[in-house]
Design a protein around this motif. Sequence first.
Motif, PDB file in Angstrom:
ATOM      1  N   LEU A 176       0.826  -1.197  -0.036  1.00 21.44           N
ATOM      2  CA  LEU A 176       0.147  -0.041   0.056  1.00 21.44           C
ATOM      3  C   LEU A 176       1.104   1.270   0.098  1.00 21.44           C
ATOM      4  CD1 LEU A 176      -2.635   1.661   0.060  1.00 21.44           C
ATOM      5  CD2 LEU A 176      -2.614   0.794   2.380  1.00 21.44           C
ATOM      6  N   GLU A 177       2.248   1.271   0.759  1.00 22.05           N
ATOM      7  CA  GLU A 177       2.775   2.362   0.779  1.00 22.05           C
ATOM      8  C   GLU A 177       3.406   2.828  -0.518  1.00 22.05           C
ATOM      9  OE1 GLU A 177       6.516   4.373   3.658  1.00 22.05           O
ATOM     10  OE2 GLU A 177       6.078   2.174   3.424  1.00 22.05           O
ATOM     11  N   VAL A 178       3.736   1.760  -1.224  1.00 23.69           N
ATOM     12  CA  VAL A 178       4.388   2.043  -2.676  1.00 23.69           C
ATOM     13  C   VAL A 178       3.442   2.442  -3.729  1.00 23.69           C
ATOM     14  CG1 VAL A 178       5.269   0.755  -4.575  1.00 23.69           C
ATOM     15  CG2 VAL A 178       6.241   0.214  -2.281  1.00 23.69           C
ATOM     16  N   GLN A 179       2.148   1.836  -3.382  1.00 23.05           N
ATOM     17  CA  GLN A 179       1.095   2.167  -4.179  1.00 23.05           C
ATOM     18  C   GLN A 179       0.513   3.714  -4.126  1.00 23.05           C
ATOM     19  OE1 GLN A 179      -2.160  -0.579  -3.777  1.00 23.05           O
ATOM     20  NE2 GLN A 179      -1.208  -2.072  -4.946  1.00 23.05           N
ATOM     21  N   LEU A 180       0.522   4.343  -2.795  1.00 25.73           N
ATOM     22  CA  LEU A 180       0.233   5.552  -2.827  1.00 25.73           C
ATOM     23  C   LEU A 180       1.327   6.352  -3.345  1.00 25.73           C
ATOM     24  CD1 LEU A 180      -1.123   5.040   1.022  1.00 25.73           C
ATOM     25  CD2 LEU A 180      -2.481   5.542  -1.125  1.00 25.73           C
ATOM     26  N   ALA A 181       2.599   6.069  -3.123  1.00 28.63           N
ATOM     27  CA  ALA A 181       3.643   6.854  -3.614  1.00 28.63           C
ATOM     28  C   ALA A 181       3.650   7.115  -5.114  1.00 28.63           C
ATOM     29  CB  ALA A 181       4.844   6.244  -3.095  1.00 28.63           C
ATOM     30  N   ILE A 182       3.143   5.911  -5.593  1.00 33.80           N
ATOM     31  CA  ILE A 182       3.067   6.003  -7.310  1.00 33.80           C
ATOM     32  C   ILE A 182       1.872   6.333  -7.760  1.00 33.80           C
ATOM     33  CG2 ILE A 182       5.080   4.701  -7.709  1.00 33.80           C
ATOM     34  CD1 ILE A 182       3.345   2.105  -8.082  1.00 33.80           C
ATOM     35  N   HIS A 183       0.812   6.644  -6.687  1.00 32.86           N
ATOM     36  CA  HIS A 183      -0.677   6.883  -7.151  1.00 32.86           C
ATOM     37  C   HIS A 183      -1.204   5.701  -7.893  1.00 32.86           C
ATOM     38  CE1 HIS A 183      -3.566   9.803  -8.318  1.00 32.86           C
ATOM     39  NE2 HIS A 183      -3.923   9.931  -7.245  1.00 32.86           N
ATOM     40  N   PHE A 185      -3.248   2.737  -6.783  1.00 31.24           N
ATOM     41  CA  PHE A 185      -3.779   1.899  -5.772  1.00 31.24           C
ATOM     42  C   PHE A 185      -4.966   0.825  -6.530  1.00 31.24           C
ATOM     43  CE2 PHE A 185      -7.592   0.836  -2.922  1.00 31.24           C
ATOM     44  CZ  PHE A 185      -6.620   0.384  -1.961  1.00 31.24           C
ATOM     45  N   GLN A 186      -4.390  -0.434  -5.975  1.00 29.42           N
ATOM     46  CA  GLN A 186      -5.260  -1.368  -6.722  1.00 29.42           C
ATOM     47  C   GLN A 186      -5.271  -2.844  -5.866  1.00 29.42           C
ATOM     48  OE1 GLN A 186      -3.583  -1.206 -10.620  1.00 29.42           O
ATOM     49  NE2 GLN A 186      -2.019  -2.695 -10.134  1.00 29.42           N
ATOM     50  N   PRO A 187      -6.170  -3.102  -5.106  1.00 32.11           N
ATOM     51  CA  PRO A 187      -6.061  -4.356  -4.261  1.00 32.11           C
ATOM     52  C   PRO A 187      -5.870  -5.503  -5.069  1.00 32.11           C
ATOM     53  CG  PRO A 187      -7.986  -2.883  -3.866  1.00 32.11           C
ATOM     54  CD  PRO A 187      -7.457  -2.510  -5.251  1.00 32.11           C
ATOM     55  N   PHE A 188      -5.407  -6.402  -4.247  1.00 32.82           N
ATOM     56  CA  PHE A 188      -5.105  -7.896  -5.061  1.00 32.82           C
ATOM     57  C   PHE A 188      -6.463  -8.368  -5.550  1.00 32.82           C
ATOM     58  CE2 PHE A 188      -5.217 -12.517  -4.387  1.00 32.82           C
ATOM     59  CZ  PHE A 188      -4.379 -13.033  -5.300  1.00 32.82           C
ATOM     60  N   LYS A 189      -7.678  -8.127  -4.986  1.00 34.29           N
ATOM     61  CA  LYS A 189      -8.570  -8.993  -5.317  1.00 34.29           C
ATOM     62  C   LYS A 189      -9.077  -8.165  -6.634  1.00 34.29           C
ATOM     63  CE  LYS A 189     -13.666  -8.910  -4.262  1.00 34.29           C
ATOM     64  NZ  LYS A 189     -14.034  -8.513  -5.954  1.00 34.29           N
ATOM     65  N   ASN A 190      -8.626  -6.779  -7.120  1.00 32.98           N
ATOM     66  CA  ASN A 190      -9.013  -6.397  -8.331  1.00 32.98           C
ATOM     67  C   ASN A 190      -8.085  -7.170  -9.427  1.00 32.98           C
ATOM     68  OD1 ASN A 190     -10.651  -4.811  -6.962  1.00 32.98           O
ATOM     69  ND2 ASN A 190      -9.817  -2.687  -7.802  1.00 32.98           N
ATOM     70  N   VAL A 191      -7.099  -7.387  -9.058  1.00 34.91           N
ATOM     71  CA  VAL A 191      -6.091  -7.992  -9.993  1.00 34.91           C
ATOM     72  C   VAL A 191      -6.594  -9.515 -10.157  1.00 34.91           C
ATOM     73  CG1 VAL A 191      -3.704  -8.758 -10.562  1.00 34.91           C
ATOM     74  CG2 VAL A 191      -4.130  -6.600  -9.376  1.00 34.91           C
ATOM     75  N   ARG A 223       9.070  -9.877  -2.571  1.00 32.64           N
ATOM     76  CA  ARG A 223       8.778 -11.193  -1.956  1.00 32.64           C
ATOM     77  C   ARG A 223       7.326 -11.444  -1.869  1.00 32.64           C
ATOM     78  NH1 ARG A 223      12.874 -14.537  -0.269  1.00 32.64           N
ATOM     79  NH2 ARG A 223      14.828 -13.436   0.300  1.00 32.64           N
ATOM     80  N   THR A 224       6.467 -10.499  -1.195  1.00 37.80           N
ATOM     81  CA  THR A 224       5.070 -10.462  -0.961  1.00 37.80           C
ATOM     82  C   THR A 224       4.410 -10.418  -2.514  1.00 37.80           C
ATOM     83  OG1 THR A 224       5.236  -9.450   0.884  1.00 37.80           O
ATOM     84  CG2 THR A 224       3.265  -9.437   0.046  1.00 37.80           C
TER      85      THR A 224
END
Length: 454
Positions: A176-183, A185-191, A223-224
Amino acid sequence: MNENLIQKYNVAGPRYTSYPTVPYWNTGHFSVEKYKERLVDSFAASNSEEGISLYIHLPFCESLCTFCGCNKRITKRHEVESPYITAVLKEWDLYTSIFSERPLIREIHLGGGTPTFFSPENLKMLIDGLFKKADRAKDHDFSFEGHPNNTKIEHLQVLNELGFTRVSYGVQDYNLEVQLAIHRFQPFKNVKDATDNARKAGYTSVGHDIIFGLPFQTVEHIRTTIAKTKELMPDRIAFYSYAHVPWIKGNGQRGFKDTDLPSADVKREMYETGKQLLAEAGYVEIGMDHFALKSDSLYKAVEEKKLHRNFMGYTTSKTKVMIGLGVSAISDSWTGFAQNEKKIEDYYDRLEANELPLYRGHILTEEDEVIRQHILNLMCRLTTSWEDDKLKFPEIPDVLIKLKEMEADGLVVIKDKGIDITEEGRPYVRNVCMALDLLLQRNQPDTQLFSMTI
């Protein structure tokens, strides 16, 4: 990867989706008429046997991803869709009017921007419009880039009915922190939903893009992200280094500070960790930055020695003609390159005047064609040879001198009439190609034009 080698070879360099690379195009010798002559000749010689490829740039996005280096237009106004498709189809009409026969389309790739910004109905209008003046090759390969947040089952179904069998989703990182930094945001569920829906709709290849070197990213994040990726087992994975070039791309890559980016040592560990985890999951490394399951057509293209690289990246088949439609798209006639206007308004104005919207390009010399073949060989097969006299060039001794140090470092093997890149040298493919890049050697750039190679 040896830390000393990383420090030694981590320099700015091209990604070689073309040769010559765009900064070294001789735009002064380019003209639209000269390019059209090359295009018509190449089309006439190859269309009936191998067909052509189309890259269509769909530039609109509803929000800005701060890691992105693509040409895009940020808007939430979807009324821009129809006029843009009308313009692209007019551009296609201008091309088909200069050809002697109906084009045979082997490849289509919809890139962006966000192609799934467009409604399924408008995408159908686009593809149907193309085939009013073209035929579909029997062994065609049609693909598009989808955003996991807005790729609906209707997008997937409509495009699959039109012949699309591959889709790639930009995942980047699940933290989430990385996603917010690069604007982004997409949850695993969406993918997961987007991946599952593609398979249900009949897609035979689903790809995920994962980037390392993003702001605030750690090795544990890699890894995650790959652990979650293994739950979905996409057929292809693009695992590549973030290209930080804000001095070229402007404010779009200034959503974070340079100090927020991981160090070169951490990026090295990210790459090694990701590569090992992907191998353990059954993925085979293809060329540079790409991985595929053995069941995927990209792996089969490697086995059959048909892997090709162009402005769309790695592809499973080669066509001499690739036409880029849409704002900023690049076309390749095999003996020349041409790029469309970068601003949508300028693109529309040129089409309104019934002109191909080309604003710069390059006509390849005989030397260019020889060096391009060597770089293609290295990028796609990790080996090249000049046993054929047509692939010899006077500077070979100078190139070999430059490669001697890489050979001492275990990155390449220099043979009597060729070069092999070793497994240890795979991460340094761009550096090896740079040694053969005669234009780069003769004209070292005054400013940094490229991202770092490692």
